[in-house]
Design an enzyme around this catalytic site. Structure first.
Site, short mmCIF file in Angstrom:
data_model
loop_
_atom_site.label_atom_id
_atom_site.label_comp_id
_atom_site.label_asym_id
_atom_site.label_seq_id
_atom_site.Cartn_x
_atom_site.Cartn_y
_atom_site.Cartn_z
N TYR A 32 0.72 -1.26 -0.22
CA TYR A 32 -0.02 0.00 -0.04
C TYR A 32 0.98 1.18 -0.05
O TYR A 32 0.67 2.14 -0.89
CB TYR A 32 -0.76 -0.31 1.20
N CYS A 61 18.00 45.50 -2.17
CA CYS A 61 17.38 45.36 -3.27
C CYS A 61 18.20 44.41 -4.28
O CYS A 61 19.56 44.52 -4.44
CB CYS A 61 17.60 46.95 -4.06
N LYS A 111 -21.86 22.05 -17.09
CA LYS A 111 -21.28 20.90 -16.41
C LYS A 111 -20.93 21.81 -15.30
O LYS A 111 -20.05 22.58 -15.40
CB LYS A 111 -20.11 20.24 -17.26
N ARG A 129 -19.89 9.81 -4.78
CA ARG A 129 -19.85 8.92 -6.08
C ARG A 129 -19.07 7.61 -5.99
O ARG A 129 -19.32 6.78 -6.32
CB ARG A 129 -19.42 9.56 -7.19
N LYS A 184 -15.98 20.01 -23.08
CA LYS A 184 -15.34 20.55 -21.77
C LYS A 184 -14.54 22.10 -22.40
O LYS A 184 -13.82 21.95 -23.64
CB LYS A 184 -13.94 19.75 -21.49
N CYS A 227 20.27 46.97 -7.08
CA CYS A 227 21.49 47.67 -6.85
C CYS A 227 21.92 47.27 -5.41
O CYS A 227 22.89 48.08 -5.18
CB CYS A 227 20.94 49.06 -6.83
N GLU A 245 -27.15 21.28 -21.00
CA GLU A 245 -26.98 21.84 -19.64
C GLU A 245 -25.60 22.01 -19.26
O GLU A 245 -24.70 21.40 -19.73
CB GLU A 245 -27.71 20.99 -18.71
#
Ligand code: IVH
Length: 707
Positions: free
Chosen positions: A46, A411, A119, A140, A317, A414, A117
Site C-alpha cells: 500500500y 534590492c 457542467k 460517487r 469541456k 542595486c 445543460e
C-alpha cells in the site's frame, strides 16, 4: 504533429494510465481496509503504491486531481463515512473539446432533440428516496460504492428531506452535483485565512471539504447547493425523457437548474456551447463545460452505454482555467517607482489557451495570505483574458522539501537596503530611485512608450542592454547616445566583415567597430531619438515619470504653462489651480522638481536639444474653448488619438464619459452605451462631418445640425 509532440503525448498517456491504475488500486485498498475491515493489500504494498502515485503526480502535476487518493488525507475522513452501494452505477461522461468532435458526436447520436445543460464543477451525489423520504445520500466513490454522507447532506438548503406531492415513487435514485457558489467560496477562503487556516484551492475542493466533515454543523455552516442532473434506479417515475424527468423532479421540490434547454438542431447546440463559453463567469457556480444529452429515453436506451459512460451523453469541456504546476521559485521585481513585488516562477503550463510561467504575488502579505511555499504544487488560474493568478498550494502534495519565501532586505538590482516609503505601508521600496538599474530600466521603457517620447526602437530589452553596458547612469544621458555607444551593445548591432561592407560600398551609420555595424534597430534608435527631441511638451512631462502625472495631467500642465521652465517656477497653488490637475498632482510635481537629480535630467535633456516649450500655435483658432467633447465609436478619418488631439489643440476638453456637462458627443461606427447615454441625456450628437464643422467654426457652425 512533430515526433517530439507525439512522444510527449505518449508519455502523458502512459502516465495517465499508470495514475488510473494506482489510484484505483489504492481506492479499493482503502475501501477494503477502512470500510469492510478486510485489507486487500499489505501495508508495505500500500505504502509503495502511494509513494509511486505521489511521485507520478509530482512529475505530472496536471494528474493530481481532487479524485486522487493522495488528496484524501489520512484514515480519519475515510473511517468516518460508511460505504454505501449505489443501486445503479453512477456513470461517467466522455469528454470532447472541439467542434469537429461535437459534429461527429451529434451525428452519431441521432436526430435530436438534445438537452443541453452546464457542467457543474462540483462533486457528484446520489440521493436515495424511499416512498418520498430521503433515505441515504452518498458520494460517487468508484461509481458502485460511495461514502455515506446523509447527515451532512440533510443540512444542505434546497435538498428536500421529503418529496412534495402524493405521486412520489416508491424508489428513486436522484443524481446531481453538490457545489460551492463562487462568491461564497471567496468569502469562506478569506475567513479561513483570517483564522490562520489553510484556504481551499477552488470551489470544488471547498464543496468536497465541506461535505466530508465529521460534524454536520460545520457542513450546515457552509452554503452548499445542489443541482440534479440524472436519475438512477426508480420505481414509479413515469416519464419518457430527460427533460420530462427534470420537470417531474421540480414538481417534487428537487433543485433543477434553470439553465437547461431542449434544443432541436446541431446549430442550436453549438450556440448554447458558445454562449456559456463566453458567459462562464456569469453563472453563480463554476462550470467546466456543457453536457449534451439525447433527450428521449427510448433513444437513450437504443444508444446504450460503454464500459464507463453513456453513448447518449457527452461533456463538451472548455479549456481549463485552473491547472496545477510547480512553483519553482519566488523572486522579486523592482518596478518603476521602486516598489518591490514578489512573483512566482513556475514550470510552464498551458492555461486558458496560453503558456504561463510567471505570475505576480503582489506583496509579502499576499504570499502569506495564499500560504504558498517555494517548491509547492500550486493551483494556477487564468480566467479568460484575466492576468494569471496563483490561487493556492496543493497542501496534500507537500513532501517536506518546500521552503518559505523570505522577502529580501536589500534590492536585488542595486543592493540598497529596502524600506517602506512611509510608516505602515504594505509595500516596500528600493529608495535608490536615481540609479537602481531595475527602476531605471522600467523608467526608460516607460518614457519610450507611446504616451511618452514614442521611441519605438527602445524596448524593454534595449533599455536593459544600454544599462548593462553602462551607457546610461540615468535617463539624463539618453539623447547623448551615439552610434559609437550603440556599437557596444549586442541588440543594436550586427556582425559584419569590414571587407564585405567595403565591397558593397556601404557607409554604415556610426562606422564599423570590431567588425560590427549598427543593426537596423540601432539605426532606428538614433533616428527615433532625433525625432523625439521635438515632441510636444506634454510628452516630455510624461517621460519624466512624475508620480500621478499621466498624459491627461501632462497635457493640462503643458497647455496652461506652455514651458517646462514655467511649470518649474509655478507655485503649488498655481499648479493646483490648473484644470484637471488638483492638489495631489500639484504636490507631486513640486516634490519632483525639489530633487536635484530630477532637475539635472531636465537640464541635460534641454542641453541635448529636447524641446522644452510648446510653440504657441496661433494658426489653430481656439474654437472649442470651454467645451467638453466625447468621441465614441470609430470615425472614418480620425484615429482616437487624432480626434483627441484635434479637440485639445482647439482649446476643448476631450472626455471619456458622457454626462450632463458634455457639450457634444461625436458618434462613429459601432458606438455603444455612450451614444445611448447621450440620447438619454439629450446631449447634442454629431457625425464626422459635424465634428469637422465644430472644429472649424465652433458651436455656432453646428447649431441645429446635429446627427
Ligand atoms: S450527467 C450519465 N450532467 O460530471 C451521465 N454530469 O465528468 C452522468 N457533472 O460524474 C452525468 N454537471 O458528477 C451530468 N449537468 C451535468 C453535470 C454532470 C457535472 C459531473 C458528474 C459526472 C461528471 C462526469
Amino acid at each position: 504533429m512533430t515526433d517530439e509532440a507525439i512522444g510527449s503525448g505518449d508519455d502523458l498517456d502512459e502516465a495517465r494510465r499508470q495514475w488510473s491504475e494506482l489510484n484505483e488500486m489504492l481506492t479499493k485498498a482503502q475501501q477494503a481496509y477502512y470500510g469492510a475491515d478486510a485489507p486487500t493489500s499489505s501495508d508495505e504494498a500500500y505504502d509503495e503504491a502511494m509513494r509511486a502515485l505521489q511521485a507520478l503526480e509530482q512529475r505530472h502535476p496536471e494528474l493530481a486531481s481532487p479524485d486522487s487518493v493522495t488528496q484524501k488525507v489520512g484514515a480519519a475522513t475515510i473511517t468516518d463515512f460508511a460505504p454505501v452501494a449505489h443501486r445503479q452505477r453512477l456513470l461517467s461522461l466522455d469528454n470532447i473539446t472541439t467542434d469537429v468532435e461535437l459534429t461527429t458526436w451529434l451525428a452519431r447520436s441521432g436526430e435530436g432533440p438534445w438537452l443541453c445543460e452546464v457542467k457543474i464543477d462540483g462533486l457528484a451525489i446520489n440521493l436515495l428516496y424511499l416512498d418520498g423520504d430521503l433515505e441515504t445520500a452518498a458520494t460517487r466513490g468508484d461509481g458502485r460504492v460511495g461514502e455515506n454522507v446523509t447527515h451532512n447532506v440533510r443540512t444542505i438548503d434546497g435538498i428536500p428531506h421529503t418529496l412534495r406531492g402524493d405521486d412520489v415513487p416508491a424508489v428513486l435514485e436522484v443524481r446531481g452535483e453538490i457545489f460551492f457558489p463562487v462568491a461564497a467560496f471567496e468569502e469562506l477562503n478569506a475567513a479561513l485565512v483570517e483564522a490562520g487556516k489553510a484556504p481551499f484551492a477552488n470551489p470544488r475542493n471547498a464543496a468536497a471539504g465541506s461535505l466530508r466533515q465529521k460534524d454536520p454543523t460545520v457542513t450546515a455552516s457552509r452554503p452548499l447547493q445542489m443541482i440534479v442532473h440524472g436519475v438512477g434506479e426508480r420505481d414509479g417515475l413515469d416519464v419518457t425523457s430527460q427533460s420530462g424527468t427534470y420537470e417531474q423532479f421540480a414538481a417534487w421540490g428537487l433543485p433543477v437548474s434553470p439553465l437547461y434547454k431542449v434544443l432541436e438542431t446541431p446549430e442550436a447546440v453549438e450556440e448554447y456551447i458558445a454562449h456559456y463559453g463566453e458567459h462562464r463567469h456569469d453563472v453563480t457556480h463554476e462550470i467546466d463545460g456543457v453536457v449534451i444529452k439525447v433527450d428521449d429515453f427510448p433513444a437513450q436506451a437504443r444508444l446504450g452505454i460503454t464500459s464507463r459512460a453513456p453513448r447518449w451523453a457527452v461533456a463538451f469541456k472548455y479549456p481549463p482555467e485552473e491547472v496545477n504546476t510547480k512553483l519553482l521559485d519566488i523572486r522579486v521585481n523592482v518596478g518603476r517607482t521602486g516598489r518591490v513585488t514578489p512573483y512566482g516562477v513556475m514550470e510552464p503550463v498551458v492555461v486558458s489557451g496560453s503558456t504561463v510561467e510567471m505570475a505576480t504575488l503582489h506583496n509579502t502579505h499576499e504570499v502569506k495570505r495564499k500560504g504558498v511555499l517555494i517548491g509547492d504544487v500550486v493551483v494556477l488560474r487564468k480566467a479568460g483574458d484575466v492576468i494569471p493568478e496563483i490561487v493556492a498550494p496543493v497542501v496534500a502534495l507537500r513532501d517536506g522539501t518546500e521552503r518559505e519565501f523570505v522577502m529580501p532586505t536589500h534590492c536585488p538590482s542595486c543592493g540598497t537596503e529596502l524600506r517602506p516609503q512611509k510608516e505602515g505601508d504594505k509595500d516596500i521600496r528600493c529608495p535608490n530611485s536615481q540609479s537602481c538599474p531595475s527602476q531605471l530600466r522600467e523608467r526608460l521603457f516607460a518614457l519610450a512608450g507611446r504616451g511618452g517620447f514614442d521611441i519605438e526602437a527602445l524596448g524593454w530589452e534595449g533599455a536593459q542592454a544600454l544599462l548593462a553596458e553602462g551607457l546610461l547612469v540615468d535617463e539624463g544621458g539618453l539623447f547623448e547616445l551615439t552610434a559609437e555607444d550603440l556599437l557596444r551593445t549586442e541588440i543594436y548591432t550586427r556582425g559584419a566583415k569590414k571587407q564585405e561592407i567595403e565591397d558593397r560600398g556601404e557607409a554604415p551609420v556610426g562606422g564599423v567597430k570590431d567588425g560590427r555595424v549598427l543593426s537596423s534597430t540601432g539605426e532606428k534608435l538614433l533616428a527615433n531619438l532625433e525625432q523625439a527631441k521635438s515632441q510636444p511638451l506634454w510628452r516630455v512631462i510624461v517621460a519624466l515619470s512624475i508620480r500621478h502625472v499621466g498624459p491627461t495631467a501632462a497635457r493640462a500642465l503643458a497647455q496652461r504653462f506652455g514651458s517646462m521652465d514655467a511649470i518649474r517656477a509655478a507655485s503649488l497653488e498655481d499648479l493646483a489651480f490648473t484644470d484637471g490637475v488638483g492638489h495631489v498632482i500639484a504636490e507631486s510635481v513640486k516634490e519632483f522638481f525639489d530633487v536635484d537629480w530630477h532637475v539635472a535630467i531636465v537640464d541635460q535633456w534641454a542641453a541635448s536639444g529636447v524641446r522644452m516649450a510648446d510653440e504657441v500655435d496661433e494658426s489653430t483658432p481656439k474654437t472649442l474653448a470651454g467645451l467638453t467633447v466625447v468621441v465614441t465609436g470609430t470615425l472614418p478619418n480620425f484615429s482616437r488619438d487624432e480626434a483627441k488631439e484635434a479637440i485639445l489643440s482647439r482649446g476643448g476638453k476631450a472626455s471619456g464619459s458622457v454626462s450632463k456637462k458634455t457639450d457634444f458627443v461625436v458618434v462613429g461606427e459601432n458606438a455603444g452605451t455612450k451614444a445611448e447615454k447621450a440620447e438619454q441625456l439629450g446631449r447634442p450628437m454629431l457625425d464626422e462631418d459635424g465634428f469637422r464643422k465644430l472644429l472649424e467654426g465652433g458651436p455656432e457652425a453646428v447649431a441645429g445640425a446635429e446627427a
